[in-house]
Design an enzyme around this catalytic site. Structure first.
Site, PDB file in Angstrom:
ATOM      1  N   ASP A  99       0.851  -1.201   0.000  1.00  0.00           N
ATOM      2  CA  ASP A  99       0.000   0.000   0.000  1.00  0.00           C
ATOM      3  C   ASP A  99       0.888   1.253   0.000  1.00  0.00           C
ATOM      4  O   ASP A  99       1.804   1.353   0.817  1.00  0.00           O
ATOM      5  CB  ASP A  99      -0.880  -0.036   1.264  1.00  0.00           C
ATOM      6  N   HIS A 101      -0.396   4.498   0.100  1.00  0.00           N
ATOM      7  CA  HIS A 101      -1.081   5.699   0.610  1.00  0.00           C
ATOM      8  C   HIS A 101      -0.437   6.158   1.916  1.00  0.00           C
ATOM      9  O   HIS A 101      -0.387   5.387   2.874  1.00  0.00           O
ATOM     10  CB  HIS A 101      -2.563   5.389   0.836  1.00  0.00           C
ATOM     11  N   SER A 152      -5.441  -4.131   2.137  1.00  0.00           N
ATOM     12  CA  SER A 152      -4.594  -3.844   3.309  1.00  0.00           C
ATOM     13  C   SER A 152      -5.240  -4.310   4.612  1.00  0.00           C
ATOM     14  O   SER A 152      -4.536  -4.585   5.582  1.00  0.00           O
ATOM     15  CB  SER A 152      -4.299  -2.346   3.396  1.00  0.00           C
TER      16      SER A 152
HETATM   17 CO1  B1M Z   1      -5.680   5.553  -4.093  1.00  0.00          CO
HETATM   18  N1  B1M Z   1      -7.241   4.494  -3.627  1.00  0.00           N
HETATM   19  N2  B1M Z   1      -5.016   4.102  -5.193  1.00  0.00           N
HETATM   20  N3  B1M Z   1      -4.223   6.733  -4.489  1.00  0.00           N
HETATM   21  N4  B1M Z   1      -6.642   6.873  -3.178  1.00  0.00           N
HETATM   22  C1  B1M Z   1      -8.151   5.043  -2.616  1.00  0.00           C
HETATM   23  C2  B1M Z   1      -7.804   4.532  -1.237  1.00  0.00           C
HETATM   24  C3  B1M Z   1      -9.558   4.502  -3.126  1.00  0.00           C
HETATM   25  C4  B1M Z   1     -10.605   4.337  -2.032  1.00  0.00           C
HETATM   26  C5  B1M Z   1     -10.073   5.423  -4.231  1.00  0.00           C
HETATM   27  C6  B1M Z   1     -11.392   4.996  -4.810  1.00  0.00           C
HETATM   28  O1  B1M Z   1     -11.468   4.018  -5.539  1.00  0.00           O
HETATM   29  N5  B1M Z   1     -12.463   5.714  -4.515  1.00  0.00           N
HETATM   30  C7  B1M Z   1      -9.120   3.134  -3.794  1.00  0.00           C
HETATM   31  C8  B1M Z   1      -9.123   1.892  -2.898  1.00  0.00           C
HETATM   32  C9  B1M Z   1     -10.238   0.962  -3.237  1.00  0.00           C
HETATM   33  C10 B1M Z   1     -10.117  -0.368  -2.579  1.00  0.00           C
HETATM   34  O2  B1M Z   1      -9.176  -0.805  -2.046  1.00  0.00           O
HETATM   35  N6  B1M Z   1     -11.216  -1.055  -2.651  1.00  0.00           N
HETATM   36  C11 B1M Z   1      -7.732   3.457  -4.295  1.00  0.00           C
HETATM   37  C12 B1M Z   1      -7.050   2.743  -5.305  1.00  0.00           C
HETATM   38  C13 B1M Z   1      -7.859   1.670  -6.013  1.00  0.00           C
HETATM   39  C14 B1M Z   1      -5.727   3.002  -5.662  1.00  0.00           C
HETATM   40  C15 B1M Z   1      -4.860   2.236  -6.680  1.00  0.00           C
HETATM   41  C16 B1M Z   1      -4.976   0.701  -6.611  1.00  0.00           C
HETATM   42  C17 B1M Z   1      -5.195   2.763  -8.065  1.00  0.00           C
HETATM   43  C18 B1M Z   1      -4.490   2.080  -9.222  1.00  0.00           C
HETATM   44  O3  B1M Z   1      -3.298   1.964  -9.242  1.00  0.00           O
HETATM   45  N7  B1M Z   1      -5.280   1.629 -10.139  1.00  0.00           N
HETATM   46  C19 B1M Z   1      -3.448   2.712  -6.289  1.00  0.00           C
HETATM   47  C20 B1M Z   1      -2.895   1.852  -5.142  1.00  0.00           C
HETATM   48  C21 B1M Z   1      -1.458   1.649  -5.214  1.00  0.00           C
HETATM   49  C22 B1M Z   1      -0.995   0.873  -3.983  1.00  0.00           C
HETATM   50  O4  B1M Z   1      -1.221   1.280  -2.875  1.00  0.00           O
HETATM   51  N8  B1M Z   1      -0.345  -0.245  -4.239  1.00  0.00           N
HETATM   52  C23 B1M Z   1      -3.745   4.072  -5.716  1.00  0.00           C
HETATM   53  C24 B1M Z   1      -2.852   5.127  -5.741  1.00  0.00           C
HETATM   54  C25 B1M Z   1      -3.107   6.379  -5.227  1.00  0.00           C
HETATM   55  C26 B1M Z   1      -2.183   7.597  -5.427  1.00  0.00           C
HETATM   56  C27 B1M Z   1      -0.704   7.218  -5.413  1.00  0.00           C
HETATM   57  C28 B1M Z   1      -2.526   8.270  -6.729  1.00  0.00           C
HETATM   58  C29 B1M Z   1      -2.669   8.524  -4.247  1.00  0.00           C
HETATM   59  C30 B1M Z   1      -1.879   8.321  -2.934  1.00  0.00           C
HETATM   60  C31 B1M Z   1      -0.778   9.311  -2.719  1.00  0.00           C
HETATM   61  C32 B1M Z   1      -0.185   9.205  -1.358  1.00  0.00           C
HETATM   62  O5  B1M Z   1      -0.789   8.814  -0.373  1.00  0.00           O
HETATM   63  N9  B1M Z   1       1.080   9.542  -1.291  1.00  0.00           N
HETATM   64  C33 B1M Z   1      -4.082   7.998  -4.006  1.00  0.00           C
HETATM   65  C34 B1M Z   1      -5.081   8.731  -3.311  1.00  0.00           C
HETATM   66  C35 B1M Z   1      -4.746  10.160  -2.980  1.00  0.00           C
HETATM   67  C36 B1M Z   1      -6.317   8.156  -2.946  1.00  0.00           C
HETATM   68  C37 B1M Z   1      -7.549   8.849  -2.292  1.00  0.00           C
HETATM   69  C38 B1M Z   1      -8.247   9.626  -3.382  1.00  0.00           C
HETATM   70  C39 B1M Z   1      -7.288   9.767  -1.120  1.00  0.00           C
HETATM   71  C40 B1M Z   1      -6.487   9.151   0.018  1.00  0.00           C
HETATM   72  C41 B1M Z   1      -6.055  10.207   1.002  1.00  0.00           C
HETATM   73  O6  B1M Z   1      -4.921  10.655   1.014  1.00  0.00           O
HETATM   74  N10 B1M Z   1      -7.006  10.686   1.821  1.00  0.00           N
HETATM   75  C42 B1M Z   1      -8.364   7.576  -1.800  1.00  0.00           C
HETATM   76  C43 B1M Z   1      -9.849   7.820  -1.695  1.00  0.00           C
HETATM   77  C44 B1M Z   1     -10.330   7.940  -0.246  1.00  0.00           C
HETATM   78  O7  B1M Z   1      -9.674   7.574   0.685  1.00  0.00           O
HETATM   79  N11 B1M Z   1     -11.542   8.360  -0.090  1.00  0.00           N
HETATM   80  C45 B1M Z   1      -7.809   6.495  -2.642  1.00  0.00           C
HETATM   81  C46 B1M Z   1      -6.756  11.741   2.800  1.00  0.00           C
HETATM   82  C47 B1M Z   1      -6.155  11.128   4.081  1.00  0.00           C
HETATM   83  C48 B1M Z   1      -5.883  12.215   5.109  1.00  0.00           C
HETATM   84  O8  B1M Z   1      -7.119  10.243   4.600  1.00  0.00           O
HETATM   85  O9  B1M Z   1      -5.532   8.267   4.492  1.00  0.00           O
HETATM   86  O10 B1M Z   1      -7.959   7.958   5.159  1.00  0.00           O
HETATM   87  P1  B1M Z   1      -6.743   8.786   5.148  1.00  0.00           P
HETATM   88  O11 B1M Z   1      -6.289   9.065   6.651  1.00  0.00           O
HETATM   89  C49 B1M Z   1      -7.141   9.514   7.677  1.00  0.00           C
HETATM   90  C50 B1M Z   1      -7.811   8.373   8.451  1.00  0.00           C
HETATM   91  O12 B1M Z   1      -8.070   7.238   7.660  1.00  0.00           O
HETATM   92  C51 B1M Z   1      -6.896   8.114   9.596  1.00  0.00           C
HETATM   93  O13 B1M Z   1      -6.417   9.417   9.910  1.00  0.00           O
HETATM   94  C52 B1M Z   1      -6.202  10.137   8.707  1.00  0.00           C
HETATM   95  C53 B1M Z   1      -6.427  11.603   8.987  1.00  0.00           C
HETATM   96  O14 B1M Z   1      -7.667  11.848   9.575  1.00  0.00           O
HETATM   97  N12 B1M Z   1      -5.734   7.245   9.494  1.00  0.00           N
HETATM   98  C54 B1M Z   1      -5.115   6.806  10.619  1.00  0.00           C
HETATM   99  C55 B1M Z   1      -5.062   6.787   8.429  1.00  0.00           C
HETATM  100  N13 B1M Z   1      -4.029   6.058   8.824  1.00  0.00           N
HETATM  101  C56 B1M Z   1      -4.026   6.049  10.164  1.00  0.00           C
HETATM  102  C57 B1M Z   1      -3.173   5.433  11.082  1.00  0.00           C
HETATM  103  C58 B1M Z   1      -3.446   5.598  12.437  1.00  0.00           C
HETATM  104  C59 B1M Z   1      -4.514   6.370  12.866  1.00  0.00           C
HETATM  105  C60 B1M Z   1      -5.383   6.978  11.968  1.00  0.00           C
HETATM  106  O15 B1M Z   1      -2.693   5.066  13.392  1.00  0.00           O
HETATM  107  C61 B1M Z   1      -1.648   4.230  13.050  1.00  0.00           C
END
Ligand code: B1M
Length: 216
Positions: A99, A101, A152
């Protein structure tokens, strides 16, 4: 366009030019750095996720949005409130194997380190071997794993199984976070099979609350 919407729009459009000036304008208007992240920038990221999920946005544009988000957070970080506490405890942070992200994990890092915790952030795509090696090396109090892909959540289960098998489950409480997880999956399903303590953090602030509770 009002500054609030302009910032949200910047994330959606992946538009970096003039970003810092807009962020400064928002702070000058009285918004706290964290409020800018939570209320405007993350809202934009939410929209990006929805568009991408519906096939209305292509991956390179998502990447651009992520870049804008990272630049914005880096600009705001020095303005995020800090407590005077220090040395409250140490956490290892990693995005799990497979992963990439890391925006959420890095926000957790900022919030925890600004609130008295030491963080050892080992980055993305980290296998459990590396997580446990670093946890041992840095003598952390808690292991924190992040992951956004549905896949993940399975890796996290395997990681906890591995900790059970190696007999280190009771040594490190585990905090799990990331959009694909749910509280019941972590605190019921995973808690049932894990020999130690595993908790779910919905966001960075819940991560902080958990750290305060777990490290006494
Ligand atoms: Co991707 N991605 N992505 N992506 N991406 C998602 C996760 C997805 C939901 C988008 C969608 O389809 N709507 C989807 C997953 C679907 C699934 O698994 N069923 C997805 C996908 C499919 C993919 C790829 C597979 C796409 C592809 O290649 N075809 C690929 C994966 C590659 C891989 O991982 N092997 C991919 C790639 C990417 C980018 C590289 C383009 C980019 C990431 C850049 C980066 O992180 N450096 C990206 C992005 C930006 C997203 C979305 C749009 C936004 C994620 C984000 O940064 N959110 C995402 C859609 C979504 O999540 N709604 C999506 C903002 C961030 C602050 O939130 O990370 O949730 P989040 O963190 C929150 C809480 O969750 C929590 O606190 C944070 C702050 O409040 N939290 C924790 C997180 N970790 C924590 C740990 C803790 C405590 C709290 O303690 C340890």
């Amino acid at each position: 366009m009002p500054i609030e919407q302009r910032l949200e729009r910047r994330i959606i459009d992946g538009e970096k030019k003039g970003l810092e000036a807009d962020l400064d304008e928002a702070m000058a208007a009285g918004y706290k750095a964290l409020a800018i992240i939570n209320d405007f920038l993350l809202k934009g990221m939410q929209v990006v996720g929805e568009l991408f999920g519906k096939g209305e946005m292509q991956l390179p544009f998502v990447l651009q949005s992520a870049e804008v988000m990272k630049t914005a957070v880096a600009h705001l970080e020095p303005h995020i409130e800090k407590t005077d506490d220090s040395g409250k405890g140490r956490i290892l942070l990693a995005t799990v194997r497979g992963d990439v992200h890391d925006i959420g994990k890095n926000l957790v890092d900022i919030i925890l380190s600004n609130n008295g915790f030491e963080t050892v952030n080992i980055g993305i795509k980290q296998p459990i071997n590396e997580i446990l090696r670093a946890a041992e090396e840095h003598d952390v109090d808690v292991i924190g794993m992040s992951g956004l892909l549905v896949k993940s959540t399975q890796i996290m289960r395997e990681n906890l199984e591995e900790m059970n098998q190696r007999g280190v489950a009771e040594r490190w409480p585990v905090i799990l976070g990331g959009a694909a997880l749910t509280r019941s999956f972590v605190e019921q399903d995973l808690a049932e099979m894990f020999n130690g303590e595993v908790r779910y953090a919905k966001d960075a602030f819940e991560g902080l609350k958990l750290m305060d509770a777990l490290v006494k």
